[in-house]
Design a protein around this motif. Structure first.
Motif, PDB file in Angstrom:
ATOM      1  N   GLN A  44      -0.496  38.432 -17.341  1.00 16.47           N
ATOM      2  CA  GLN A  44       0.704  37.647 -16.726  1.00 16.47           C
ATOM      3  C   GLN A  44       1.377  36.855 -17.659  1.00 16.47           C
ATOM      4  O   GLN A  44       2.359  36.901 -17.544  1.00 16.47           O
ATOM      5  CB  GLN A  44      -0.074  36.886 -15.420  1.00 16.47           C
ATOM      6  CG  GLN A  44      -0.639  37.526 -14.572  1.00 16.47           C
ATOM      7  CD  GLN A  44       0.275  38.457 -13.741  1.00 16.47           C
ATOM      8  OE1 GLN A  44       1.596  37.879 -13.514  1.00 16.47           O
ATOM      9  NE2 GLN A  44      -0.243  39.517 -13.434  1.00 16.47           N
ATOM     10  N   SER A  45       0.717  36.443 -18.587  1.00 25.33           N
ATOM     11  CA  SER A  45       1.342  35.730 -19.937  1.00 25.33           C
ATOM     12  C   SER A  45       0.261  35.509 -21.135  1.00 25.33           C
ATOM     13  O   SER A  45      -0.770  35.616 -20.816  1.00 25.33           O
ATOM     14  CB  SER A  45       1.592  34.268 -19.449  1.00 25.33           C
ATOM     15  OG  SER A  45       0.335  33.428 -19.249  1.00 25.33           O
ATOM     16  N   LEU A  46       0.725  35.631 -22.284  1.00 22.37           N
ATOM     17  CA  LEU A  46       0.078  35.558 -23.345  1.00 22.37           C
ATOM     18  C   LEU A  46       0.776  34.420 -24.422  1.00 22.37           C
ATOM     19  O   LEU A  46       1.827  34.707 -24.883  1.00 22.37           O
ATOM     20  CB  LEU A  46       0.102  37.131 -23.852  1.00 22.37           C
ATOM     21  CG  LEU A  46      -0.744  37.070 -25.263  1.00 22.37           C
ATOM     22  CD1 LEU A  46      -2.334  36.604 -25.186  1.00 22.37           C
ATOM     23  CD2 LEU A  46      -0.763  38.521 -25.946  1.00 22.37           C
ATOM     24  N   THR A  47      -0.044  33.773 -24.960  1.00 27.65           N
ATOM     25  CA  THR A  47       0.588  32.598 -25.725  1.00 27.65           C
ATOM     26  C   THR A  47      -0.430  32.386 -26.902  1.00 27.65           C
ATOM     27  O   THR A  47      -1.717  33.123 -26.806  1.00 27.65           O
ATOM     28  CB  THR A  47       0.990  31.300 -25.323  1.00 27.65           C
ATOM     29  OG1 THR A  47      -0.302  30.556 -24.889  1.00 27.65           O
ATOM     30  CG2 THR A  47       1.748  31.374 -24.240  1.00 27.65           C
TER      31      THR A  47
END
Length: 114
Positions: free
Chosen positions: A36-39
Motif C-alpha cells: 500500500q505504501s513504502l517510506t
C-alpha cells in the motif's frame, strides 16, 4: 472433540458447510501481499487470503527483527510514590525510546550493561 485432531478439519465452521481447513496448496494459490505504501520509516501491506492468526504471526516475526532500546537497570534512591520499586522499574522499561542505532553498539548475550 471430533474435528480438532488434525489440521485437515476446521470444526468451528463445519456445521455451516464452510470448509475452513488449511492446506498448503490453497495457501500458495490464494495468498497475496499488496504493498500500500513504502517510506524510509514505514511499510503498509495488505495480506490477502490468510487467516488473522497467520497475519498476526507474520507481524510478530517482523516486529521481533526491529532493533529496540529500553531501560534495563533502574536504581531508585527514594521512592515516595504509591508504586512499588519493582513496578516502577518495570514501567520505565516499557517506555519506547527513540534513538539512532548508529551511536550505540549491540551487546553480546553475556556482556553486562555496566
Amino acid at each position: 472433540p471430533r474435528y480438532t485432531s488434525t489440521v485437515e478439519s476446521a470444526g468451528a465452521y463445519f456445521a455451516s458447510g464452510l470448509d475452513n481447513s488449511f492446506t498448503i496448496e490453497r495457501f500458495k494459490r490464494e495468498f497475496k501481499i499488496e504493498l500500500q505504501s513504502l517510506t524510509d520509516e514505514e511499510m503498509v501491506v495488505d495480506l490477502i487470503g490468510v487467516d488473522a492468526a497467520i497475519a498476526n504471526a507474520f507481524r510478530r516475526i517482523l516486529l521481533s527483527e526491529v532493533p529496540t532500546m529500553a531501560i534495563e537497570k533502574v536504581f531508585i534512591l527514594n521512592n515516595t510514590s504509591m508504586l512499588d520499586d519493582e513496578v516502577l522499574a518495570h514501567r520505565l522499561g516499557l517506555i519506547p525510546i527513540k534513538a539512532d542505532s548508529r551511536y550505540f553498539h549491540e551487546r553480546a548475550g553475556d556482556e553486562d550493561a555496566d
